[in-house]
Motif scaffolding. Structure first.
Motif, PDB file in Angstrom:
ATOM      1  N   ILE A   1       0.845  -1.184   0.000  1.00  0.00           N
ATOM      2  CA  ILE A   1       0.000   0.000   0.000  1.00  0.00           C
ATOM      3  C   ILE A   1       0.884   1.239   0.000  1.00  0.00           C
ATOM      4  O   ILE A   1       1.858   1.335   0.766  1.00  0.00           O
TER       5      ILE A   1
ATOM      6  N   GLN B   1      -2.277   7.830   1.389  1.00  0.00           N
ATOM      7  CA  GLN B   1      -3.504   7.806   0.602  1.00  0.00           C
ATOM      8  C   GLN B   1      -4.548   6.932   1.269  1.00  0.00           C
ATOM      9  O   GLN B   1      -4.217   5.967   1.961  1.00  0.00           O
ATOM     10  N   GLU B   2      -5.789   7.310   1.047  1.00  0.00           N
ATOM     11  CA  GLU B   2      -6.892   6.424   1.416  1.00  0.00           C
ATOM     12  C   GLU B   2      -7.108   5.423   0.286  1.00  0.00           C
ATOM     13  O   GLU B   2      -6.949   5.744  -0.891  1.00  0.00           O
ATOM     14  N   HIS B   3      -7.470   4.210   0.666  1.00  0.00           N
ATOM     15  CA  HIS B   3      -7.658   3.157  -0.332  1.00  0.00           C
ATOM     16  C   HIS B   3      -8.985   2.447  -0.059  1.00  0.00           C
ATOM     17  O   HIS B   3      -9.042   1.528   0.774  1.00  0.00           O
TER      18      HIS B   3
ATOM     19  N   VAL C   1      -9.603  -1.990  -0.639  1.00  0.00           N
ATOM     20  CA  VAL C   1      -8.267  -2.409  -1.044  1.00  0.00           C
ATOM     21  C   VAL C   1      -8.156  -3.933  -1.099  1.00  0.00           C
ATOM     22  O   VAL C   1      -7.295  -4.484  -1.787  1.00  0.00           O
TER      23      VAL C   1
ATOM     24  N   SER D   1     -11.064  -1.588   3.776  1.00  0.00           N
ATOM     25  CA  SER D   1     -10.722  -0.267   3.237  1.00  0.00           C
ATOM     26  C   SER D   1      -9.762   0.435   4.184  1.00  0.00           C
ATOM     27  O   SER D   1      -9.800   0.223   5.401  1.00  0.00           O
TER      28      SER D   1
ATOM     29  N   SER E   1       5.484   7.107  -0.492  1.00  0.00           N
ATOM     30  CA  SER E   1       4.569   7.693  -1.466  1.00  0.00           C
ATOM     31  C   SER E   1       5.349   8.358  -2.582  1.00  0.00           C
ATOM     32  O   SER E   1       6.067   9.344  -2.370  1.00  0.00           O
TER      33      SER E   1
ATOM     34  N   VAL F   1      -3.215   5.055  -9.851  1.00  0.00           N
ATOM     35  CA  VAL F   1      -4.534   4.916  -9.212  1.00  0.00           C
ATOM     36  C   VAL F   1      -5.571   4.620 -10.284  1.00  0.00           C
ATOM     37  O   VAL F   1      -5.652   5.315 -11.305  1.00  0.00           O
TER      38      VAL F   1
ATOM     39  N   PRO G   1     -11.674   2.859  -8.143  1.00  0.00           N
ATOM     40  CA  PRO G   1     -10.925   1.732  -7.545  1.00  0.00           C
ATOM     41  C   PRO G   1     -11.657   0.405  -7.692  1.00  0.00           C
ATOM     42  O   PRO G   1     -11.039  -0.637  -7.818  1.00  0.00           O
TER      43      PRO G   1
ATOM     44  N   GLY H   1      -0.532  -0.032  -8.285  1.00  0.00           N
ATOM     45  CA  GLY H   1      -1.903   0.343  -7.963  1.00  0.00           C
ATOM     46  C   GLY H   1      -2.826  -0.827  -8.238  1.00  0.00           C
ATOM     47  O   GLY H   1      -2.578  -1.646  -9.132  1.00  0.00           O
ATOM     48  N   THR H   2      -3.880  -0.928  -7.454  1.00  0.00           N
ATOM     49  CA  THR H   2      -4.789  -2.073  -7.567  1.00  0.00           C
ATOM     50  C   THR H   2      -6.194  -1.604  -7.936  1.00  0.00           C
ATOM     51  O   THR H   2      -6.730  -0.672  -7.320  1.00  0.00           O
TER      52      THR H   2
END
Length: 611
Positions: A261, A265-267, A270, A315, A367, A372, A376, A462-463
């Motif tokens: 990760i 950032q917020e994911h 995920v 998340s 980071s 991204v 998502p 990135g996923t």
């Protein structure tokens, strides 16, 4: 044959005493009566002697005995009894008696002078009781009953799950009306009968634990027998439906997960965690509840249950810090909505063991603007056009900080190999037919994970997650507000407006993104999309097209990630007033016809009109 009996037990009865409540007095005026014992259902022959009465005043006197009352000259059963020999008081019965209709008769006997008819003594009122035989079987109110019992019913050994009652019309308090109950099963059960019945009350109780997987229904045969001779019985059926309860824990399909990760950032979504549960789907015994039990002290993670797939959606709701924790370990537990129970020594017990665990190991990367995906999570419904070799979707990723590093795409999770991805463009193509029966399909949902890997010095990934719905109907997808448009014929550059609307369950899912499907060359040559206004988009005609009907495939996606392909039908028509189409005799032209083909059709049509 059943016979009438008469026992010569003689009673000396004061007739005055019978007629009043005065104190007993010594008197010689008495009746002599045998006990008349009459049995029901006697077949005769009739008339049949039943007994005798005598009055001591009849000595040396010419008398006549009379009989009257119910069973003689009054209802019920008029004419049943008579005195055939009125000089000697012999009582006869004239036909079969049903005790269940009339169990007793109160008969009046009189003695009179034969010559004058004057009473010689006061009348005698005598009760004749009909002797019962066992001619009625116990009867259930219904032949069949249906009940439902929870699999975790814990009071079955002490409290009845059901009770049956059979009534016997024979005489109360006798063996003929005493009922006992017996239970059996119409089909054998490998673990025996988990029920038993109280032979006296008819209460049905559990004698062990129920197991929904082994047997989810039972057919119990209940027999009610009396104690008379001959013994009579009847049966009823009790259908028992077992309702599934939680005796299987949800189990994660993997013991651990690995994630990388990007920090800062917020994911959302995920990771999706799958569990297997052997209880009945879509019940409280099956529905999962997820919880992060360790590693979430800073409340950076949240997990919720997908109501359709029962998966846990993890998340990251607060950005992670590379400096504080470059590696993290989460322990995630799962339990059911309903408490877990187990069977121990034939007894249901609520267990303290309610959950199972898995671990998620997270490596936090510095980071540097990892690619991204937008969105998502992409949610797609299966479409008829999704055939092998056809474009599935464009699912590009971008850098949040506008870095122009090259991105490489690869499929990280596609267990059945349904798609392929262009590593440079991210365009996904259908590789094989979608199979609804695939073991990787859960509740009509197939999950695909795409990675976007940058080419920097420290490559980051990135996923993106694609949820493919295989069901024919999904009311969560956005749709075209007006699937058909009539447009007055114009030259190239004509601008049309395509509007989208939210799905019924997502009342405000806009703004929308629009994209032309890339699987048709004619579409690329004839149309393009212009400005996006959030709820609508411009559709531009790239070249002059003949009048006719065209189908333009458009991919609409809402801000929640729901994506669907719809065909916008456009009719280019002649408008005499410049505003409204006039129905044309020209055949409709499908978008798959090129301009040359349409010109040939038009020329042939004009020649035909000329002739």
């Amino acid at each position: 044959a059943i016979s009438f009996g008469m026992r010569w037990m003689i009673f000396w009865i004061n007739s005055y005493q019978l007629a009043s409540l005065r104190p007993l007095q010594r008197t010689k005026r008495t009746w002599v009566v045998t006990i008349i014992d009459v049995q029901e259902e006697d077949k005769g022959p009739f008339p049949k002697y039943a007994g005798q009465l005598f009055n001591n005043k009849s000595f040396n006197t010419s008398v006549k005995y009379l009989i009257s009352g119910p069973g003689v000259d009054e209802s019920p059963e008029i004419g049943l009894f008579s005195i055939a020999d009125d000089a000697n008081g012999h009582v006869y019965v004239h036909r079969t008696i049903d005790r269940e209709k009339t169990p007793t008769f109160k008969i009046r006997f009189d003695i009179v002078y034969r010559k004058t008819g004057e009473p010689l003594d006061r009348p005698l009122f005598f009760k004749i009781k009909v002797k019962d035989i066992n001619d009625n079987a116990p009867e259930f109110p219904k032949e069949e009953y249906s009940i439902t019992v929870r699999e975790n019913h814990s009071k079955g050994k002490y409290e009845p799950i059901f009770q049956v009652t059979a009534l016997d019309k024979d005489e109360d308090g006798t063996a003929n009306s005493q009922v006992s109950y017996f239970l059996s099963m119409q089909m054998s059960h490998p673990d025996g009968i988990p029920f038993h019945i109280d032979s006296t009350t008819g209460s049905i109780l559990l004698s062990g634990c129920l197991d929904y997987k082994t047997a989810n229904s039972f057919k119990l045969l209940i027999k009610a027998s009396d104690h008379g001779t001959p013994q009579l019985s009847s049966t009823a059926t009790v259908n028992v439906a077992v309702e599934d309860a939680n005796n299987h824990l949800p189990v994660f399909t993997r013991d651990n997960y690995q994630l990388q990760i990007s920090a800062g950032q917020e994911h959302p979504a995920v990771l999706r965690l799958q569990v297997e549960d052997e209880d009945s789907p879509n019940t409280p015994a099956w529905r999962a509840k997820y919880r992060v039990t360790k590693g979430n002290e800073k409340e950076q993670f949240a997990i919720e249950t997908d109501p359709d797939t029962n998966e846990g959606i993890l998340s990251i709701i607060k950005p992670l810090s590379y400096e504080d924790d470059s590696e993290m370990r989460l322990v995630i537990s799962v339990a059911n909505e309903e408490p877990f129970f187990l069977c121990k020594n034939g007894t249901v017990m609520i267990s303290s063991l309610e959950s199972t665990n898995t671990t998620v190991n997270i490596k936090v990367l510095q980071s540097q603007g990892a690619p991204v995906f937008h969105p998502p999570i992409l949610i797609v419904q299966k479409e008829d056009s999704m055939k092998p070799g056809k474009v599935f979707r464009r699912y590009p990723a971008t850098y949040p900080d506008d870095v122009q590093n090259k991105i490489k795409y690869e499929l990280a999770h596609d267990p059945d190999g349904w798609l392929s991805v262009d590593e440079n463009s991210g365009v996904l193509t259908v590789a094989k037919e979608f199979d609804q029966e695939s073991p990787y399909v859960n509740n009509s949902l197939y999950t695909i994970i795409v990675h976007a890997i940058d080419h920097g010095i420290s490559p980051q990934t990135g996923t993106g997650t694609i949820l493919l719905y295989l069901s024919d109907h999904n009311d969560r997808m956005p749709t075209l507000a007006a699937p058909s448009l009539d447009v007055c014929y114009k030259k190239e550059g004509t601008r049309l407006i395509i509007k989208a609307k939210s799905a019924p369950v997502h009342s405000h899912s806009g703004p929308f993104t629009f994209e032309l499907a890339e699987d048709s060359e004619d579409v690329k040559h004839n149309w393009t999309l212009g400005r996006n206004f959030g709820e609508s988009v411009e559709l531009l005609m790239l070249r002059s097209l003949p009048q006719g009907s065209y189908s333009v495939p458009v991919i609409i996606q809402d801000r929640q990630g729901f994506s669907t392909r719809q065909n916008q039908h456009v009719r280019l028509c002649f408008c005499p007033d410049g505003h409204a189409c006039k129905d044309s005799l020209l055949p409709q032209a499908a978008v798959r016809l090129g301009g040359g083909a349409i010109a040939i059709i038009l020329t042939a049509f004009l020649l035909l009109l000329g002739k």
